[in-house]
Design a protein around this motif. Structure first.
Motif, PDB file in Angstrom:
ATOM      1  N   ARG A  19       0.831  -1.213   0.000  1.00  9.00           N
ATOM      2  CA  ARG A  19       0.000   0.000   0.000  1.00  9.00           C
ATOM      3  C   ARG A  19       0.862   1.258   0.000  1.00  9.00           C
ATOM      4  O   ARG A  19       0.605   2.205  -0.752  1.00  9.00           O
ATOM      5  N   ARG A  20       1.932   1.266   0.795  1.00  8.25           N
ATOM      6  CA  ARG A  20       2.824   2.429   0.844  1.00  8.25           C
ATOM      7  C   ARG A  20       3.546   2.620  -0.483  1.00  8.25           C
ATOM      8  O   ARG A  20       3.690   3.754  -0.952  1.00  8.25           O
ATOM      9  N   VAL A  21       3.999   1.532  -1.083  1.00 12.67           N
ATOM     10  CA  VAL A  21       4.698   1.626  -2.371  1.00 12.67           C
ATOM     11  C   VAL A  21       3.751   2.150  -3.446  1.00 12.67           C
ATOM     12  O   VAL A  21       4.134   2.996  -4.262  1.00 12.67           O
ATOM     13  N   GLU A  22       2.516   1.694  -3.449  1.00 14.30           N
ATOM     14  CA  GLU A  22       1.539   2.198  -4.424  1.00 14.30           C
ATOM     15  C   GLU A  22       1.319   3.694  -4.247  1.00 14.30           C
ATOM     16  O   GLU A  22       1.209   4.433  -5.224  1.00 14.30           O
ATOM     17  N   SER A  23       1.274   4.154  -3.016  1.00 11.37           N
ATOM     18  CA  SER A  23       1.117   5.576  -2.739  1.00 11.37           C
ATOM     19  C   SER A  23       2.316   6.361  -3.267  1.00 11.37           C
ATOM     20  O   SER A  23       2.163   7.430  -3.875  1.00 11.37           O
ATOM     21  N   ILE A  24       3.502   5.842  -3.055  1.00 17.53           N
ATOM     22  CA  ILE A  24       4.714   6.504  -3.540  1.00 17.53           C
ATOM     23  C   ILE A  24       4.725   6.537  -5.066  1.00 17.53           C
ATOM     24  O   ILE A  24       5.087   7.555  -5.661  1.00 17.53           O
ATOM     25  N   ILE A  25       4.321   5.449  -5.692  1.00 20.21           N
ATOM     26  CA  ILE A  25       4.265   5.414  -7.162  1.00 20.21           C
ATOM     27  C   ILE A  25       3.325   6.497  -7.675  1.00 20.21           C
ATOM     28  O   ILE A  25       3.660   7.244  -8.605  1.00 20.21           O
ATOM     29  N   ARG A  26       2.151   6.603  -7.069  1.00 20.17           N
ATOM     30  CA  ARG A  26       1.189   7.636  -7.499  1.00 20.17           C
ATOM     31  C   ARG A  26       1.794   9.033  -7.374  1.00 20.17           C
ATOM     32  O   ARG A  26       1.662   9.868  -8.277  1.00 20.17           O
ATOM     33  N   LYS A  27       2.470   9.294  -6.257  1.00 13.19           N
ATOM     34  CA  LYS A  27       3.074  10.620  -6.047  1.00 13.19           C
ATOM     35  C   LYS A  27       4.135  10.907  -7.099  1.00 13.19           C
ATOM     36  O   LYS A  27       4.217  12.017  -7.618  1.00 13.19           O
ATOM     37  N   HIS A  28       4.954   9.919  -7.425  1.00 17.29           N
ATOM     38  CA  HIS A  28       5.999  10.124  -8.423  1.00 17.29           C
ATOM     39  C   HIS A  28       5.413  10.293  -9.820  1.00 17.29           C
ATOM     40  O   HIS A  28       5.933  11.074 -10.619  1.00 17.29           O
ATOM     41  N   LEU A  29       4.346   9.571 -10.110  1.00 15.48           N
ATOM     42  CA  LEU A  29       3.710   9.733 -11.421  1.00 15.48           C
ATOM     43  C   LEU A  29       3.090  11.118 -11.543  1.00 15.48           C
ATOM     44  O   LEU A  29       3.193  11.764 -12.592  1.00 15.48           O
ATOM     45  N   GLU A  30       2.452  11.588 -10.478  1.00 17.16           N
ATOM     46  CA  GLU A  30       1.852  12.922 -10.493  1.00 17.16           C
ATOM     47  C   GLU A  30       2.916  14.006 -10.620  1.00 17.16           C
ATOM     48  O   GLU A  30       2.690  15.037 -11.257  1.00 17.16           O
ATOM     49  N   ALA A  31       4.071  13.777 -10.008  1.00 20.75           N
ATOM     50  CA  ALA A  31       5.165  14.743 -10.062  1.00 20.75           C
ATOM     51  C   ALA A  31       5.994  14.604 -11.334  1.00 20.75           C
ATOM     52  O   ALA A  31       6.938  15.367 -11.541  1.00 20.75           O
ATOM     53  N   LYS A  32       5.628  13.635 -12.173  1.00 16.50           N
ATOM     54  CA  LYS A  32       6.343  13.374 -13.418  1.00 16.50           C
ATOM     55  C   LYS A  32       7.838  13.139 -13.157  1.00 16.50           C
ATOM     56  O   LYS A  32       8.706  13.694 -13.828  1.00 16.50           O
ATOM     57  N   SER A  33       8.105  12.300 -12.168  1.00 20.22           N
ATOM     58  CA  SER A  33       9.485  11.942 -11.818  1.00 20.22           C
ATOM     59  C   SER A  33      10.126  11.144 -12.941  1.00 20.22           C
ATOM     60  O   SER A  33       9.452  10.670 -13.854  1.00 20.22           O
ATOM     61  N   GLU A  34      11.416  10.968 -12.828  1.00 19.03           N
ATOM     62  CA  GLU A  34      12.148  10.199 -13.831  1.00 19.03           C
ATOM     63  C   GLU A  34      11.638   8.765 -13.869  1.00 19.03           C
ATOM     64  O   GLU A  34      11.264   8.197 -12.852  1.00 19.03           O
TER      65      GLU A  34
END
Length: 68
Positions: A19-34
Motif C-alpha cells: 500500500r505504501r509503495v503504491e502511494s509513492i508510485i502515485r506521487k511520483h507519477l503525479e510529479a512526473k518523476s524520472e
C-alpha cells in the motif's frame, strides 16, 4: 480481529508495504518523476507481491499467484 499467527502478521505487514509503495508510485507519477525512479518502485511492488503470494500460499496450502 485479533491476529495471533506470525504468518498472518507477516501477511498484513506485506500488504501495508505494498500500500505504501503504491502511494509513492502515485506521487511520483503525479510529479512526473524520472522513469528510473518509478520503475524502481514498480520493481519493489512486484517483489512485495511475490512475497505476499508466497506467504498466502504457505497460509492456505495452495498455490497463490498475484498479478502486479
Amino acid at each position: 480481529m485479533e491476529i495471533h499467527d506470525e504468518l498472518e502478521i507477516e501477511i498484513f505487514h506485506t500488504l501495508e508495504k505494498i500500500r505504501r509503495v503504491e502511494s509513492i508510485i502515485r506521487k511520483h507519477l503525479e510529479a512526473k518523476s524520472e522513469d528510473l525512479i518509478v520503475n524502481q518502485y514498480y520493481s519493489l511492488k512486484k517483489e512485495l507481491s511475490q512475497q505476499l503470494a508466497d506467504l498466502l500460499s504457505s497460509a492456505t496450502n495452495a498455490k497463490v499467484q498475484i498479478a502486479a
